[in-house]
Structures are given as structure tokens and as C-alpha cells.
Design a protein around this motif. Structure first.
Motif, PDB file in Angstrom:
ATOM      1  N   THR A   1       0.838  -1.192   0.000  1.00 19.46           N
ATOM      2  CA  THR A   1       0.000   0.000   0.000  1.00 19.46           C
ATOM      3  C   THR A   1       0.879   1.251   0.000  1.00 19.46           C
ATOM      4  N   GLY A   2       0.252   2.394  -0.117  1.00 16.05           N
ATOM      5  CA  GLY A   2       0.983   3.646  -0.114  1.00 16.05           C
ATOM      6  C   GLY A   2       1.682   3.914   1.199  1.00 16.05           C
ATOM      7  N   THR A   3       1.134   3.399   2.289  1.00 17.33           N
ATOM      8  CA  THR A   3       1.766   3.604   3.598  1.00 17.33           C
ATOM      9  C   THR A   3       2.795   2.532   3.915  1.00 17.33           C
ATOM     10  N   GLY A   4       2.978   1.548   3.008  1.00 13.27           N
ATOM     11  CA  GLY A   4       4.007   0.536   3.202  1.00 13.27           C
ATOM     12  C   GLY A   4       3.528  -0.774   3.782  1.00 13.27           C
ATOM     13  N   LYS A   5       2.220  -0.935   3.987  1.00 12.97           N
ATOM     14  CA  LYS A   5       1.706  -2.208   4.489  1.00 12.97           C
ATOM     15  C   LYS A   5       1.720  -3.234   3.363  1.00 12.97           C
ATOM     16  N   VAL A   6       2.008  -4.483   3.707  1.00 11.45           N
ATOM     17  CA  VAL A   6       1.998  -5.560   2.720  1.00 11.45           C
ATOM     18  C   VAL A   6       0.666  -6.286   2.842  1.00 11.45           C
ATOM     19  N   MET A   7      -0.075  -6.341   1.740  1.00 14.81           N
ATOM     20  CA  MET A   7      -1.396  -6.954   1.729  1.00 14.81           C
ATOM     21  C   MET A   7      -1.351  -8.250   0.926  1.00 14.81           C
ATOM     22  N   ALA A   8      -2.117  -9.244   1.371  1.00 16.42           N
ATOM     23  CA  ALA A   8      -2.198 -10.524   0.680  1.00 16.42           C
ATOM     24  C   ALA A   8      -3.651 -10.948   0.619  1.00 16.42           C
TER      25      ALA A   8
END
Length: 65
Positions: free
Chosen positions: A17-24
């Protein structure tokens, strides 16, 4: 320094994401969907955030995202 290569298998499975979270994406959405409850299938639609330990591992495989 040479450029780092992105791990293409990870790039297809994970988004940053734009804030740096990794999504799966969630598991259990591949087959036998007729036997799973509609509420359960609805919950499985949305992506979820990985834990801190997992996101650090995956972010090494995705150097420029």
C-alpha cells in the motif's frame, strides 16, 4: 550497485500500500465454494495485512515497492 531483481512470484501475490503495508489475499477461496457459507466467502474477498515478521520477509523480495 546493480539493480535488484523483483521476485515475480511474490509480486503477483502481494501488494504494497501507499503507507508501506503488505497486503495478501485470503486463502480458502479456490474450490468447493458451494459448501462454504456466503458470509465466509464474503469475508474472504478482502485482502488482509501481513504480520510484521512476514511483511519484512516479503518486502525483501519486493525491493522497489
Amino acid at each position: 550497485m546493480p539493480k535488484l531483481k523483483t521476485h515475480k512470484g511474490s509480486a503477483k501475490r502481494f501488494k504494497v500500500t501507499g503507507t508501506g503495508k503488505v497486503m495478501a489475499s485470503r486463502q480458502n477461496r479456490r474450490h468447493n465454494l458451494e459448501f462454504k457459507a456466503n458470509a465466509r466467502k464474503r469475508r474472504l474477498r478482502k485482502a488482509h495485512e501481513l504480520s510484521k515478521a512476514d511483511s519484512e520477509r516479503i518486502s525483501k523480495l519486493l525491493p522497489y515497492s
